[in-house]
Design a protein around this motif. Structure first.
Motif, PDB file in Angstrom:
ATOM      1  N   PRO A 350      -0.411  43.185  53.491  1.00 38.78           N
ATOM      2  CA  PRO A 350      -0.868  44.388  52.344  1.00 38.78           C
ATOM      3  C   PRO A 350      -1.788  44.665  53.140  1.00 38.78           C
ATOM      4  O   PRO A 350      -1.889  46.024  52.312  1.00 38.78           O
ATOM      5  CB  PRO A 350      -1.422  42.984  51.108  1.00 38.78           C
ATOM      6  CG  PRO A 350      -1.195  41.589  52.043  1.00 38.78           C
ATOM      7  CD  PRO A 350       0.032  42.134  53.362  1.00 38.78           C
ATOM      8  N   ASP A 351      -1.898  44.434  54.555  1.00 39.08           N
ATOM      9  CA  ASP A 351      -3.654  45.387  54.758  1.00 39.08           C
ATOM     10  C   ASP A 351      -3.592  44.826  56.535  1.00 39.08           C
ATOM     11  O   ASP A 351      -3.770  44.347  56.646  1.00 39.08           O
ATOM     12  CB  ASP A 351      -5.217  43.913  54.041  1.00 39.08           C
ATOM     13  CG  ASP A 351      -6.092  45.409  54.360  1.00 39.08           C
ATOM     14  OD1 ASP A 351      -6.151  45.770  55.524  1.00 39.08           O
ATOM     15  OD2 ASP A 351      -7.542  44.624  54.431  1.00 39.08           O
ATOM     16  N   PRO A 352      -3.428  46.060  56.953  1.00 39.94           N
ATOM     17  CA  PRO A 352      -3.102  46.003  58.528  1.00 39.94           C
ATOM     18  C   PRO A 352      -4.072  45.817  59.486  1.00 39.94           C
ATOM     19  O   PRO A 352      -4.584  45.591  60.158  1.00 39.94           O
ATOM     20  CB  PRO A 352      -2.711  47.434  58.579  1.00 39.94           C
ATOM     21  CG  PRO A 352      -1.807  48.142  57.387  1.00 39.94           C
ATOM     22  CD  PRO A 352      -2.480  47.007  56.234  1.00 39.94           C
ATOM     23  N   SER A 353      -5.474  46.100  58.232  1.00 41.78           N
ATOM     24  CA  SER A 353      -6.938  46.556  58.990  1.00 41.78           C
ATOM     25  C   SER A 353      -6.998  44.853  59.325  1.00 41.78           C
ATOM     26  O   SER A 353      -7.797  44.501  59.372  1.00 41.78           O
ATOM     27  CB  SER A 353      -7.762  47.153  57.892  1.00 41.78           C
ATOM     28  OG  SER A 353      -8.234  46.129  57.129  1.00 41.78           O
ATOM     29  N   ARG A 354      -6.762  43.949  58.857  1.00 42.19           N
ATOM     30  CA  ARG A 354      -6.587  42.318  59.044  1.00 42.19           C
ATOM     31  C   ARG A 354      -6.107  41.812  59.982  1.00 42.19           C
ATOM     32  O   ARG A 354      -5.675  40.995  60.356  1.00 42.19           O
ATOM     33  CB  ARG A 354      -6.806  41.371  57.511  1.00 42.19           C
ATOM     34  CG  ARG A 354      -7.491  42.357  56.560  1.00 42.19           C
ATOM     35  CD  ARG A 354      -8.830  41.335  56.700  1.00 42.19           C
ATOM     36  NE  ARG A 354      -8.883  40.120  56.818  1.00 42.19           N
ATOM     37  CZ  ARG A 354      -9.650  39.054  57.257  1.00 42.19           C
ATOM     38  NH1 ARG A 354     -10.749  39.479  57.686  1.00 42.19           N
ATOM     39  NH2 ARG A 354      -9.860  37.811  56.371  1.00 42.19           N
ATOM     40  N   TYR A 355      -5.078  42.716  60.520  1.00 37.62           N
ATOM     41  CA  TYR A 355      -4.240  42.656  61.844  1.00 37.62           C
ATOM     42  C   TYR A 355      -4.670  42.726  63.339  1.00 37.62           C
ATOM     43  O   TYR A 355      -4.957  43.644  63.058  1.00 37.62           O
ATOM     44  CB  TYR A 355      -3.084  42.647  61.386  1.00 37.62           C
ATOM     45  CG  TYR A 355      -1.789  42.072  60.297  1.00 37.62           C
ATOM     46  CD1 TYR A 355      -1.148  40.265  60.796  1.00 37.62           C
ATOM     47  CD2 TYR A 355      -2.412  41.515  59.263  1.00 37.62           C
ATOM     48  CE1 TYR A 355      -0.362  40.285  59.650  1.00 37.62           C
ATOM     49  CE2 TYR A 355      -2.019  40.589  57.941  1.00 37.62           C
ATOM     50  CZ  TYR A 355      -1.125  39.785  58.635  1.00 37.62           C
ATOM     51  OH  TYR A 355      -0.543  38.865  57.553  1.00 37.62           O
ATOM     52  N   VAL A 356      -3.828  42.121  64.272  1.00 39.83           N
ATOM     53  CA  VAL A 356      -4.500  42.454  65.749  1.00 39.83           C
ATOM     54  C   VAL A 356      -3.302  43.074  65.966  1.00 39.83           C
ATOM     55  O   VAL A 356      -2.598  44.414  66.555  1.00 39.83           O
ATOM     56  CB  VAL A 356      -4.116  41.600  66.353  1.00 39.83           C
ATOM     57  CG1 VAL A 356      -4.562  41.616  67.864  1.00 39.83           C
ATOM     58  CG2 VAL A 356      -5.471  40.409  66.221  1.00 39.83           C
TER      59      VAL A 356
END
Length: 392
Positions: A350-356
């Protein structure tokens, strides 16, 4: 079922199988859109910015020549910033996009999207997804399937620069002045030289001997740029391939001792990466000695990514999914690459900014932003791009 390569060499793996992209897009212009021909951009430092590499850098070259650009020509690629696919193998901007924004260039096209001298007024991006340091013919001679290996290797990309240079400068003196006042980013390149063989079930015994040849190819391209007059070159190493989700999935039957307890990454793949990077640093040191008037700066992508994976929360990422793909085919680390991010059955976060990791091979805009900061302001490039600016 995938098995770990048999040889034990303190070497490490590679990443970025690129088959990518989408409706091409240049970096958006800053808010101010009226520029005098005499205006100097680049923060008052550089007249042009030229980059070379693979899918970590490619902003649209692959999709300009490929008749089948693949899944990244479709949503959700590009969703975070561009809100559409653009030819970038990520959810948003790449390292070079952040550099261009910081330098303030109003336009900066992928080479295959440019047609005139005016198009290349501020430089160009020559990087191509699936790009290698070694040429395609070498892999063909080694009996690899070259269908997924672009013919536009690093040497070809340097040849493209020469064509652009001939457009920009009518005399040898003009061309050398352009080179001297420009910023060059040579890489990331080399990961695919190992990646392509590994994904065709070659072992470390096949891949390991390629490393010195890859470094030699990068050296020859750096020397070619220096001979043309380049004075400021940044040369990234490759990132820790043992932390790449798709490789963690591919070698999922590895034993417990194969993993680094501090990161969960595969040791032997990271050893290969370290070996490549150490040889690259040594070669850069030799080139500095041979060309004392030229600034050649190594960019440490390895330690930068390791620092993010080792302490995800402090960098704004979710610890539980630090080694997982945001958008992937399910399975371990959401990295089953029989299903691509854009295909039915894919699992999207749901939120790419939380993934590396974005798609199991490439990283998210959030990571590229951090990496760009490391090269623009340090500490992963010393001196950083913005620190040594001088007017020409």
């Amino acid at each position: 079922m995938a098995t770990k390569p048999l040889l034990v060499l303190p070497l490490l793996l590679v990443a970025a199988f690129l088959l990518a992209a989408a409706a091409s897009a240049s970096v958006p212009a800053p808010a101010t859109t009226s520029y005098s021909p005499a205006t100097r951009f680049g923060g008052g430092c550089y007249t042009h910015f030229f980059s070379f590499g693979d899918s970590l850098i490619d902003t649209g070259n692959f999709i300009h020549y490929s008749t089948a650009p693949g899944p990244v020509a479709r949503s959700p690629y590009g969703e975070t910033f561009f809100h559409r696919p653009t030819g970038r193998w990520s959810d948003g901007r790449l390292i070079v996009d952040f550099i261009v924004e910081r330098l303030g260039f109003p336009s900066w096209p992928p080479y295959l999207d440019g047609k005139s001298k005016e198009d290349f007024r501020y430089g160009a991006n020559f990087a191509v997804a699936s790009g290698t340091a070694l040429n395609q013919l070498l892999f063909k001679k080694k009996h690899l399937n070259v269908g997924g290996i672009t013919p536009y290797s690093l040497g070809v990309q340097v040849g493209w620069l020469k064509k652009v240079l001939a457009m920009l400068g009518s005399t040898e003196q003009e061309r050398r002045e352009i080179m001297a006042s420009s910023l060059f980013l040579v890489g990331e390149i080399g990961a695919n030289d190992y990646n392509h063989p590994f994904f065709q079930n070659r072992t470390l015994g096949f891949v390991g001997p390629l490393v010195p040849r890859v470094i030699r190819s990068i050296e020859l391209s750096l020397e070619a740029l220096i001979n043309l007059g380049a004075k400021t070159l940044y040369v990234p190493g490759i990132f820790p391939l043992g932390c790449v989700p798709r490789y963690l999935f591919l070698f999922r039957n590895s034993t417990a001792g194969d993993y680094d307890p501090a990161t969960g990454c595969l040791r032997w793949l990271n050893d290969l990466t370290v070996h490549h990077n150490n040889l690259l640093k040594a070669k850069i040191a030799e080139l500095r000695h041979a060309h004392p008037g030229v600034s050649i700066v190594y960019v440490d992508c390895y330690d930068e990514v390791i620092s993010i994976v080792s302490a995800p929360a402090s960098n704004g990422f979710a610890p539980a999914t630090a080694l997982d793909a945001c958008c992937g085919g399910g399975g371990l680390h959401n990295a089953n690459f029989t299903v691509h991010c854009t295909e039915p059955g894919a699992v999207q976060c749901p939120d790419p900014s939380r993934y590396v990791s974005w798609d199991g091979l490439h990283m998210t805009e959030a990571v590229y932003r951090i990496m760009a900061r490391g090269i623009l302001d340090g500490p992963f490039a010393m001196p950083p791009i913005m620190s040594g600016c001088k007017k020409y």
